[in-house]
Design an enzyme around this catalytic site. Structure first.
Site, mmCIF file in Angstrom:
data_model
loop_
_atom_site.group_PDB
_atom_site.id
_atom_site.type_symbol
_atom_site.label_atom_id
_atom_site.label_comp_id
_atom_site.label_asym_id
_atom_site.label_seq_id
_atom_site.Cartn_x
_atom_site.Cartn_y
_atom_site.Cartn_z
ATOM 1 N N LYS A 252 2.186 -3.327 5.699
ATOM 2 C CA LYS A 252 2.306 -3.241 4.249
ATOM 3 C C LYS A 252 3.752 -3.057 3.799
ATOM 4 O O LYS A 252 4.152 -3.577 2.744
ATOM 5 C CB LYS A 252 1.424 -2.104 3.724
ATOM 6 N N TYR B 100 -1.239 -0.553 9.910
ATOM 7 C CA TYR B 100 -1.421 -0.937 8.505
ATOM 8 C C TYR B 100 -0.162 -0.644 7.689
ATOM 9 O O TYR B 100 0.287 -1.479 6.885
ATOM 10 C CB TYR B 100 -2.617 -0.159 7.962
ATOM 11 N N SER C 8 0.840 -1.197 0.000
ATOM 12 C CA SER C 8 0.000 0.000 0.000
ATOM 13 C C SER C 8 0.870 1.241 0.000
ATOM 14 O O SER C 8 1.997 1.236 0.520
ATOM 15 C CB SER C 8 -0.898 0.013 1.244
#
Length: 291
Positions: free
Chosen positions: A159, A155, A142
């Site tokens: 990622k 997150y 991401s």
């Protein structure tokens, strides 16, 4: 050139909706037999959709955080179809909060799903792909991991970890024709609701991203690529090393480093190391050694 995945077998995690569903449908349209993994009945609907269109699909209901379930999914796929050629690690969740408000359990859960889920699935298919001398694996990274994003420390950490996993597995898999890549999607999924206005979300259809995935699992796929995709646009991200600076007098000083920061950060002549050791080689070369 038409990508033909006839007789290829693919596993797509988190494939009940959004990106995973789009990935599974596109793989099936190009001839692959597809294992649709997710937690709920939405995965069953995707299997029905593929089969009704003349494709072949199987459902695997369970969490990628459960290594035993993952092994059972891989074993049943091998029993049914005899090989596994493609793994798309797509399963993911969000638990967004600023770091100061984030519970450590929410940090750990996001790491477990995104990173360890991909590790569990990749580990379960790795020896199969080595034995058959063929494999295509896609990690879903991401822009949050590559560049950071407010409120997404958990997150982003997961990622970016997937990028490091990809880099090393691509090196280790090279002689077995196992090609490992990352896709960084921008897509209007449940995870994006509330982040962008409706008119922009309408431009970010998941199926547009899936074409990057398809390229990365094809016979002619590259390896060690990070492809960013969204709204019909595609870009490549790279982790580069600047030429940097060298202090001939030892030891160097932190003050001197700050004084030469502009030169240190100068991106002219930057390059993409092919292995971690190239950082050492670059630094030793500047110090007068040739290794």
């Amino acid at each position: 050139m038409v990508i033909d995945l006839t007789n290829r077998v693919a596993i797509v995690t988190g494939a009940g909706a959004g990106l995973g569903r789009a990935h599974a449908l596109l793989l099936a349209q190009h001839g692959a037999r597809v294992v649709v993994n997710d937690l709920g009945d939405a995965a069953v609907s995707v299997v029905h959709e593929i089969n009704a269109a003349g494709g072949q699909a199987r459902v695997a209901l369970g969490s990628v955080t459960d290594a035993n379930f993952v092994q059972q999914m891989v074993d049943s796929t091998m029993d049914a179809w005899g090989r596994i050629d493609i793994l798309v690690n797509n399963a993911g969740i969000l638990r967004d909060k600023t770091f100061v408000k984030m519970a450590i359990d929410d940090f750990r859960l996001v790491i477990d799903v995104h990173l360890m889920g991909a590790v569990n699935c990749t580990k379960a298919v790795w020896e199969i792909m080595r034995t058959q001398n063929y494999g295509r694996i896609v990690m879903t990274t991401s822009s949050s991991g590559l560049y950071g994003n407010f409120g997404q420390a958990n997150y982003a950490a997961a990622k970016m970890a997937l990028v490091g996993l990809m880099q090393t597995l691509a090196i280790e898999g090279m002689k077995y024709d196992i090609r490992v890549n990352c896709v960084a999607p921008t897509a209007a999924t449940q995870m994006m609701e509330g982040i962008l206005p409706a008119e922009q979300l309408a431009m970010l259809r998941p199926d547009l991203v899936s074409h990057a995935m398809l390229a990365l699992v094809s016979q002619d796929a590259p390896t060690r690529a990070i492809i960013c995709a969204g709204a019909g646009s595609f870009e490549m991200a790279n982790i580069t090393l600047t030429q940097g600076i060298h202090f001939s007098q030892q030891p160097p000083s932190a003050e001197g480093l700050l004084e030469q920061w502009v030169e240190l950060a100068d991106r002219r002549g930057e390059f993409v190391p092919q292995k971690g050791f190239e950082q050492s080689r670059h630094e030793l070369k500047k110090a007068g050694f040739f290794v």
